[in-house]
Scaffold this motif. Structure first.
Motif, short mmCIF file in Angstrom:
data_model
loop_
_atom_site.label_atom_id
_atom_site.label_comp_id
_atom_site.label_asym_id
_atom_site.label_seq_id
_atom_site.Cartn_x
_atom_site.Cartn_y
_atom_site.Cartn_z
N ARG A 84 -0.19 29.04 1.07
CA ARG A 84 1.09 28.35 1.11
C ARG A 84 1.54 28.02 2.52
O ARG A 84 2.16 26.98 2.77
CB ARG A 84 2.15 29.20 0.40
CG ARG A 84 3.49 28.53 0.23
CD ARG A 84 4.52 29.49 -0.33
NE ARG A 84 4.29 29.81 -1.73
CZ ARG A 84 3.91 31.01 -2.16
NH1 ARG A 84 3.66 32.00 -1.30
NH2 ARG A 84 3.77 31.24 -3.45
N SER B 261 1.74 32.59 -8.32
CA SER B 261 2.31 32.67 -6.97
C SER B 261 2.26 34.12 -6.50
O SER B 261 2.69 35.03 -7.22
CB SER B 261 3.76 32.18 -6.99
OG SER B 261 4.45 32.60 -5.84
N SER C 240 3.60 36.37 -3.26
CA SER C 240 4.46 36.25 -2.08
C SER C 240 5.09 37.58 -1.72
O SER C 240 5.24 38.47 -2.57
CB SER C 240 5.57 35.21 -2.34
OG SER C 240 6.34 35.58 -3.46
N VAL D 189 9.64 30.95 -15.48
CA VAL D 189 8.24 31.34 -15.40
C VAL D 189 7.67 31.40 -16.80
O VAL D 189 8.40 31.46 -17.79
CB VAL D 189 8.06 32.71 -14.69
CG1 VAL D 189 8.58 32.67 -13.27
CG2 VAL D 189 8.73 33.83 -15.48
N SER E 232 3.11 35.80 -17.07
CA SER E 232 3.73 36.98 -16.48
C SER E 232 3.15 38.26 -17.08
O SER E 232 2.92 39.24 -16.37
CB SER E 232 5.25 36.94 -16.70
OG SER E 232 5.83 35.89 -15.96
N TYR F 106 14.79 36.97 -8.45
CA TYR F 106 14.38 36.64 -7.08
C TYR F 106 15.43 35.73 -6.47
O TYR F 106 15.71 34.65 -6.98
CB TYR F 106 13.02 35.95 -7.17
CG TYR F 106 12.35 35.45 -5.92
CD1 TYR F 106 12.91 34.46 -5.12
CD2 TYR F 106 11.08 35.91 -5.56
CE1 TYR F 106 12.26 33.95 -3.99
CE2 TYR F 106 10.42 35.41 -4.44
CZ TYR F 106 11.02 34.43 -3.66
OH TYR F 106 10.36 33.93 -2.57
N ASN G 277 9.53 30.86 -3.28
CA ASN G 277 9.28 30.56 -4.70
C ASN G 277 10.14 29.42 -5.25
O ASN G 277 9.94 28.96 -6.36
CB ASN G 277 9.46 31.81 -5.56
CG ASN G 277 8.24 32.70 -5.59
OD1 ASN G 277 8.12 33.54 -6.47
ND2 ASN G 277 7.34 32.55 -4.64
N GLU H 67 9.24 25.81 -5.55
CA GLU H 67 7.89 25.84 -6.09
C GLU H 67 7.87 25.99 -7.61
O GLU H 67 7.17 25.25 -8.32
CB GLU H 67 7.13 27.00 -5.43
CG GLU H 67 5.65 27.07 -5.74
CD GLU H 67 5.00 28.20 -4.94
OE1 GLU H 67 4.58 27.93 -3.80
OE2 GLU H 67 4.94 29.34 -5.44
N ALA H 68 8.66 26.94 -8.13
CA ALA H 68 8.68 27.18 -9.58
C ALA H 68 9.23 25.98 -10.33
O ALA H 68 8.73 25.62 -11.41
CB ALA H 68 9.49 28.43 -9.90
N TYR I 118 3.40 28.86 -14.82
CA TYR I 118 3.64 29.44 -13.50
C TYR I 118 4.11 30.88 -13.66
O TYR I 118 4.96 31.19 -14.51
CB TYR I 118 4.69 28.62 -12.77
CG TYR I 118 5.11 29.10 -11.40
CD1 TYR I 118 4.47 28.62 -10.26
CD2 TYR I 118 6.16 30.00 -11.23
CE1 TYR I 118 4.87 29.02 -8.97
CE2 TYR I 118 6.58 30.40 -9.95
CZ TYR I 118 5.92 29.91 -8.84
OH TYR I 118 6.33 30.31 -7.59
N SER J 80 5.15 34.46 -11.09
CA SER J 80 5.47 34.90 -9.73
C SER J 80 5.20 36.39 -9.57
O SER J 80 5.79 37.21 -10.27
CB SER J 80 6.95 34.60 -9.43
OG SER J 80 7.33 35.16 -8.19
N ALA K 206 5.60 39.20 -6.90
CA ALA K 206 6.31 39.51 -5.66
C ALA K 206 5.87 40.86 -5.12
O ALA K 206 5.92 41.87 -5.84
CB ALA K 206 7.82 39.51 -5.91
#
Length: 293
Positions: free
Chosen positions: A56, A87, A89, A135, A140, A160, A189, A192-193, A203, A205, A207
């Protein structure tokens, strides 16, 4: 009906700059109508499943959170056929129980960014997608399973707070976001999401907690040296997590049960005869499925 091949995409954040073990790995430059993505994309196969990786911030961490070209990154992923995007991050934590070194599978966002282009659509072709659930629940769950297998402590669900950065929060901001009910804070994020949803890409995420931001009375202000030390340990877990994804997902993509891959079905509001041809052309990758119909 012809089976659709799954292509797993990974958007790597701070500390995650490649995927280990890729077969036939090569860096491939991709051009988009939205400008250049953060870097070339690393493509290959892992356990028989196609994978695409994009750092990224670029190799060598050359892009700040505000200068990342999020639209180009998502368009490039879509061009490469990515069906499932993960993702990864680094974040700060607002919760005692979400400690440095833990992973959080994010399920909600509060977007406080202000200096970024947040949509592929605009004047000449207006669209409104739902991000009530930003998401993919299916992805997930896969991310949670993969994280647990690495041995890391992982929390399923969390809000987030996306801040603009690049500075970290003041103590007053940190306490306010905590009072809002946010669980973690990061800088990348969003949007992006939102853009992944507009591009009809599932998608998720992941974290990686590096610190307690600045609210915690026993930890004081965020120190970059502490973050880097935790980040190094997190990166090893992140690479193990990514390595587990092909085995959990398989090589065939089936329609998303939550509709992520059909997010534009009824989203475009502009009448066909009123659409700007130049913008429609730019949208050919991310929205071609519905615009050409």
């Amino acid at each position: 009906m012809t089976e659709k091949q799954r292509v797993i995409g990974v958007m790597g954040g701070s500390g995650v700059y490649e995927i280990d073990g890729l077969e036939d790995a090569r860096w491939q430059a991709v051009t988009t109508p939205w400008g250049d993505p953060s870097d070339a994309l690393l493509t290959g196969t892992l356990d028989g499943v196609k994978m695409v990786f994009l750092p990224r911030h670029g190799r060598g961490h050359v892009h700040s959170p505000s200068t990342v070209n999020y639209r180009a990154n998502i368009d490039a992923m879509k061009q490469m056929g990515v069906t499932d995007l993960f993702s990864v991050s680094a974040v700060g934590s607002f919760r005692e129980e979400m400690a440095p070194g833990d992973f959080v599978i994010v399920d909600q966002f509060i977007d406080r960014t202000f200096a970024r282009e947040k949509s592929f659509f605009g004047t000449g072709c207006v669209a409104h997608v739902s991000v009530a659930h930003p998401v993919c629940e299916r992805l997930s769950g896969i991310a949670y399973e993969a994280a647990r297998a690495t041995g890391v402590t992982v929390h399923m669900g969390g809000t987030y707070l996306a801040m603009e950065g690049p500075q970290f929060s003041s103590m007053a901001e940190s306490k306010m976001y905590r009072d809002w009910g946010c669980d973690v804070i990061g800088m990348t994020n969003m949007p992006e999401a939102k853009l992944a949803r507009e591009a009809e890409i599932c998608y998720a995420s992941i974290a990686m907690v590096t610190d307690y931001d600045s609210w915690h009375p026993d930890h004081g202000a965020v120190q970059i040296t502490d973050i880097l030390a935790t980040l190094k340990a997190n990166t090893a877990h992140a690479k193990s997590l990514v390595a587990a994804l092909p085995g959990l997902l398989g090589s065939t993509f089936e329609p998303c049960p939550f509709g992520c891959d059909r997010a534009l079905e009824y989203a475009i509001m502009t009448a066909p005869e009123k659409r700007d041809p130049a913008l429609v052309e730019k949208l050919s990758t991310v929205a071609g499925r519905v615009l050409k119909g």
